[in-house]
Design an enzyme around this catalytic site. Structure first.
Site, short mmCIF file in Angstrom:
data_model
loop_
_atom_site.label_atom_id
_atom_site.label_comp_id
_atom_site.label_asym_id
_atom_site.label_seq_id
_atom_site.Cartn_x
_atom_site.Cartn_y
_atom_site.Cartn_z
CG HIS A 73 84.46 12.77 18.39
ND1 HIS A 73 83.30 13.27 18.91
CD2 HIS A 73 84.63 11.54 18.91
CE1 HIS A 73 82.78 12.38 19.73
NE2 HIS A 73 83.56 11.33 19.76
CG HIS A 74 90.62 15.58 16.70
ND1 HIS A 74 90.85 16.67 17.52
CD2 HIS A 74 91.10 14.51 17.37
CE1 HIS A 74 91.45 16.26 18.63
NE2 HIS A 74 91.60 14.96 18.56
CB CYS A 75 85.71 16.79 12.04
SG CYS A 75 85.18 18.39 12.67
CB ALA A 76 88.07 11.84 12.67
CD GLN A 77 82.25 13.05 15.05
OE1 GLN A 77 82.75 13.12 13.93
NE2 GLN A 77 81.61 14.07 15.60
#
Length: 120
Positions: A73-77
């Site tokens: 997710h790369h902290c971008a859910q």
């Protein structure tokens, strides 16, 4: 300040080079705008390859080619939810990377995509 400006120019060039080479990969979807004089991209690209899970892609790139990318997710859910994908792959560059590193990555990525396509 000159060093930081030089690093900024290098990263802008590498970001453009990465994007320009990624578009040649079959069945790729790159997230974000195409780099241009009016659009600054960081020296990274998030992407997906049709029918290949990003974690599988990252695992084979690492184990078979020694190439490290991120997956997840790369902290971008919320963004992933908006895009309708459960995860993405991300290639990131820094000032110590070169165009040759990008070339090696693209070659490894194409070989990995071919590997997975053998099972279709």
């Amino acid at each position: 300040m000159l060093i930081m400006a030089t690093i900024g120019v290098l990263q802008t060039e590498l970001a453009k080079y990465l994007y320009e080479n990624l578009v040649s990969v079959p069945n790729i979807r790159i997230y974000g705008p195409k780099p241009s004089e009016n659009v600054h991209r960081g020296a990274l690209c998030s992407f997906n390859i049709e029918d290949i899970h990003p974690t599988d892609l990252a695992t084979i790139l690492d184990q078979q080619h020694g190439v490290a990318i991120r997956s997840g997710h790369h902290c971008a859910q919320p963004l992933h939810r908006h895009l309708g994908v459960n995860a993405s792959a991300r290639a990131s560059l820094h000032f110590y990377n070169t165009k040759e590193d990008v070339d090696d990555f693209i070659q490894a990525l194409n070989e990995t995509v071919s590997f997975f396509n053998m099972f279709k």
